[in-house]
Design an enzyme around this catalytic site. Structure first.
Site, PDB file in Angstrom:
ATOM      1  N   ASP A 192       0.820  -1.213   0.000  1.00  0.00           N
ATOM      2  CA  ASP A 192       0.000   0.000   0.000  1.00  0.00           C
ATOM      3  C   ASP A 192       0.853   1.262   0.000  1.00  0.00           C
ATOM      4  O   ASP A 192       1.869   1.353   0.670  1.00  0.00           O
ATOM      5  CB  ASP A 192      -0.934   0.058   1.208  1.00  0.00           C
ATOM      6  CG  ASP A 192      -1.827   1.292   1.130  1.00  0.00           C
ATOM      7  OD1 ASP A 192      -2.655   1.348   0.225  1.00  0.00           O
ATOM      8  OD2 ASP A 192      -1.650   2.208   1.945  1.00  0.00           O
TER       9      ASP A 192
ATOM     10  N   HIS B 234      -3.768  -1.795  -2.921  1.00  0.00           N
ATOM     11  CA  HIS B 234      -4.069  -0.416  -3.301  1.00  0.00           C
ATOM     12  C   HIS B 234      -4.225  -0.473  -4.818  1.00  0.00           C
ATOM     13  O   HIS B 234      -3.238  -0.579  -5.546  1.00  0.00           O
ATOM     14  CB  HIS B 234      -2.902   0.490  -2.876  1.00  0.00           C
ATOM     15  CG  HIS B 234      -2.942   1.876  -3.451  1.00  0.00           C
ATOM     16  ND1 HIS B 234      -3.003   2.984  -2.657  1.00  0.00           N
ATOM     17  CD2 HIS B 234      -2.904   2.318  -4.718  1.00  0.00           C
ATOM     18  CE1 HIS B 234      -3.010   4.066  -3.426  1.00  0.00           C
ATOM     19  NE2 HIS B 234      -2.943   3.682  -4.679  1.00  0.00           N
TER      20      HIS B 234
ATOM     21  N   ASP C 188      -7.448   4.779   6.612  1.00  0.00           N
ATOM     22  CA  ASP C 188      -6.286   5.148   5.796  1.00  0.00           C
ATOM     23  C   ASP C 188      -5.591   6.360   6.442  1.00  0.00           C
ATOM     24  O   ASP C 188      -5.190   7.310   5.759  1.00  0.00           O
ATOM     25  CB  ASP C 188      -6.658   5.444   4.337  1.00  0.00           C
ATOM     26  CG  ASP C 188      -5.416   5.533   3.436  1.00  0.00           C
ATOM     27  OD1 ASP C 188      -4.301   5.287   3.930  1.00  0.00           O
ATOM     28  OD2 ASP C 188      -5.575   5.850   2.245  1.00  0.00           O
TER      29      ASP C 188
HETATM   30 ZN   LIG Z   1      -3.417   3.098  -0.453  1.00  0.00          ZN
END
Ligand SMILES: [Zn+2]
Length: 423
Positions: free
Chosen positions: A147, A174, A302
């Protein structure tokens, strides 16, 4: 709701105990003959399993000027989160047993909530060579992800899904086609045209979601899709689940609450710059529907704290991300549940049992025997988002100044109070 806590676990409230450190969280009244060292009166408050964030950037090691294990986990505790899943894009990248073990050891010494480390998919997150998946799984990595960077190489992704499956772990992706995204800094559409900013098409995400679902099907691996942002992605996940594939997904509060118009209305505030970018009202509606019908399993922050210097530049050059741990719960309660867009039970599940299921954790429940990770929420407490008061070092939030209703007033991790603000 009555909870009796002893030895770091939740006990059956019918059975009295008198061990050391007993704690009773009582939402109704204290039963006859119950003895506890401390009784917390939680009448009028919501007592829920400790929140679990599947997607947190704690930044340590390497980027302590943005966040570290202490500031990041204090931010989590304040936000009602008792478990955070720590992403691997640190410096060094968490791509081997030594770094995963370091994160676990450092968290044990300094973190105030549970920190579950993610290992990188590829060495150095370079997308070239598979990292030591088995070694990291044995050391305690709960999932694997590059990610911050998409895994462009399909063959590498296929191998990652295969290896991770041998350890029963998901690969968190991602999803972004880097070439399609190009130099884009916001969603490609009306507002990017009006503002003259380069855009990232919705297809940059959905195309990669489609590829990764096909690779999950090919390998039988477990795929978890990070921060979905487009309507088409939700459709693809819905179809994958209908076919019985081991695919799960998360969505962030900001993708549920803001659209690309915010870039304009905020006057190019770089705190609206996120990756994936804020999308259109139709995408927001589809994400909400996905959350309601169970296509999307979890709300994840996130949490991406940045230093002011990373954001205090032209929109094109600003870092992407929002410091989200301290606002997520209130945004969900006030702006989704409060507006009738989501039921309270759905919201709580998406922050507790949903993420627990994605990782197969024995958390996200208040059942007897479960770890005493508990969050007590005052649903009517009003407060204003003031980044200067964050525990997080990252003050980058487009929600600054928002007046919200609902706040975690007590956070317990393993029966220990890590945040307390009961009036
Ligand atoms: Zn991400």
């Amino acid at each position: 709701m009555r909870l009796l806590i002893s030895g770091g676990r939740i006990l059956d409230p019918q059975r009295g105990v008198d061990g050391e450190g007993d704690l009773l969280v009582d939402g109704d009244r204290i039963g006859e003959g119950t003895r506890a060292d401390r009784v917390i009166d939680a009448r009028g408050l919501l007592v829920v399993p400790g929140l679990i964030d599947l997607h947190t950037h704690l930044r340590e090691p390497g980027f302590e000027y943005k966040e570290d294990l202490v500031s990041g986990t204090h931010a989590a505790a304040r936000g009602g989160f008792t478990t955070v899943v720590a992403m691997a894009n640190t410096s060094p990248v968490s791509d081997c047993r030594a770094t995963v073990e370091w994160v676990i050891g450092a968290a044990r010494a300094r973190a105030v909530v549970n920190v579950l480390p993610v290992g990188a998919v590829s060495k150095g997150q370079k997308g070239e060579e598979l990292a030591e998946i088995g070694d990291m799984a044995a050391a305690g990595a709960v999932a694997f992800s590059d990610d911050g960077k998409p895994v462009t190489n399909g063959e590498l992704m296929r191998c990652a899904l295969q290896y991770a499956a041998m350890w029963g772990r998901p690969v968190i992706t991602h999803c972004e086609d880097r070439q399609l995204a190009g130099e884009g800094v916001m969603h490609l559409g009306y507002w990017s045209t009006v503002l003259g900013l380069r855009g990232i098409p919705a297809a940059a995400e959905a195309a990669m979601v489609a590829r990764d679902i096909m690779l999950a099907e090919l390998t039988g691996g477990r795929l978890h899709l990070a921060h979905l942002s487009t309507a088409r992605s939700v459709e693809l996940v819905r179809e994958a689940k209908a076919r019985g594939l081991a695919v799960t997904a998360e969505v962030t509060p900001h993708h549920l609450l803001l659209t690309d118009e915010a870039v304009a209305t905020s006057g190019f505030d770089t705190d609206t710059k996120v990756n994936p970018p804020l999308r259109t009202p139709a995408d927001v509606a589809a994400l909400l529907e996905g959350l309601r019908d169970g296509t999307i399993d979890a709300i994840a922050t996130d949490h991406a704290p940045h230093h002011q210097d990373d954001k205090d530049v032209e929109y094109n050059y600003a870092a992407s991300g929002i410091s989200g741990l301290e606002t997520a719960l209130a945004l969900v309660l006030d702006r989704l549940v409060g507006q009738g867009l989501l039921e309270l039970g759905q919201a709580v599940r998406a922050l507790t049992a949903g993420p627990a299921r994605v990782l197969g954790l024995d958390r996200g429940t208040l059942a007897p025997g479960a770890p005493a990770d508990v969050t007590v929420i005052d649903p009517s407490r009003e407060w204003t988002v003031e980044p200067a008061l964050f525990a997080s070092r990252g003050r980058n939030t487009p929600f600054k100044g928002w007046k919200l209703r609902g706040q975690a007033v007590l956070t317990l991790v393993g029966g220990r109070i890590v945040h307390e603000a009961i009036a």
